[in-house]
Write an enzyme that holds these catalytic residues in place. Sequence first.
Site, PDB file in Angstrom:
ATOM      1  CB  VAL A 174     -48.176 -32.318  34.195  1.00  0.00           C
ATOM      2  CG1 VAL A 174     -47.319 -31.094  34.372  1.00  0.00           C
ATOM      3  CG2 VAL A 174     -48.627 -32.739  32.836  1.00  0.00           C
ATOM      4  CB  SER A 175     -49.966 -37.037  37.350  1.00  0.00           C
ATOM      5  OG  SER A 175     -49.924 -36.277  38.587  1.00  0.00           O
ATOM      6  CB  THR A 176     -53.819 -34.085  37.767  1.00  0.00           C
ATOM      7  OG1 THR A 176     -53.123 -33.177  38.531  1.00  0.00           O
ATOM      8  CG2 THR A 176     -53.537 -35.458  38.324  1.00  0.00           C
ATOM      9  CD  GLN A 181     -49.207 -33.399  39.380  1.00  0.00           C
ATOM     10  OE1 GLN A 181     -48.823 -33.665  38.215  1.00  0.00           O
ATOM     11  NE2 GLN A 181     -48.533 -33.800  40.171  1.00  0.00           N
ATOM     12  CB  ILE A 237     -47.485 -40.518  33.058  1.00  0.00           C
ATOM     13  CG1 ILE A 237     -47.881 -40.884  31.605  1.00  0.00           C
ATOM     14  CG2 ILE A 237     -46.908 -41.795  33.560  1.00  0.00           C
ATOM     15  CD1 ILE A 237     -46.846 -41.433  30.628  1.00  0.00           C
TER      16      ILE A 237
END
Length: 336
Positions: A14-16, A19, A53
């Site tokens: 996951v990046s944020t 999400q 990331i």
Amino acid sequence: MEEERKVAGIYIRVSTEDQAREGFSLGEQEEKLKQLCDYKGYEVYKVYCDAGISAKDMEHRPKFQEMLKDMKDGKINYIVAYKLDRVTRSVRDLEELISQLEKYNTYLVCDRDDVNTSTANGRFFVRMLTVLSQLEIEIVSERTKFGLNGAIKSGHLPGQVALGFKKDGNRKTIIDPATAPIVKRVFDLYLQGKTFLQISNIFNEEKVLNKNWKDTHIERIINNRLYMGDYEMYKRLKEWKNVEPVIYMNVVDPIIPRYIWEECQAQKIINQRTYTRDRVYTFFQKLKCPHCGKIMKCKGSGGKKRKYVYYNCEDCHENIRESYVEEEFKKLLVNY
């Protein structure tokens, strides 16, 4: 004939926080992918997790790189992910990944996108999905840039407010009547022949704004195009990444006339040409501050102590005499 073992590496990312709220949380991805592996008869070797990331590139994802190494070492022959965009959003990276998968007889399986690279149709479908994903990213990027350009042209500037300006109730950059005269005075003094250091000394003596003025503060003011009304974007990136700055003209009311700013730039070039060092600094640009690591500046005494040369850190106010550095350097050479 013995059936080939299907050993899977589960990749989750996951990046944020957005999400995670949309159902892409790490826990949910891992649970669903383990169920998928159980259904398909895959043996799970390891779960590789990159948290917070972006999928912009593969190089800066440590767990993804670890998974690729395990693939090359023959520890896994299936990579299982929730969606293709968890793996990559770059067409270039995808082509490289598919090439690596084929080289090491490994397959990519994505649950939500029904992706399986074990067939030619599957590999074609993966490429199409990634092209569409990258198109979406570029469209969003264009919209963001368009919105930022419009905001700048209307005076809504990003970043900190420069001295002499302030933000109004609509976050628009306007002239600050309280500090704008200080900016005008800087330009006036410079055109009178004062150096950056002399101007900073004058301001320190007068306790202007009760701050510790340095020659670099004055230099930034002289170099700032905003004072004649123009905004310069990507100015720092020009030095770091060789990116040409973008200049938006007349986005704010000027504090000084354009011809004054241009005269100061011409005067700066003249000053640089006429400036010569009358001392030899042996360790110029070679010494770092022992406290903060910043390159130390050269500094020479005047009057009867003119023979003494020092190296100074502006931030830590650390002074080191050149003779001391020479002695320590000689010791190092002897002991080498």
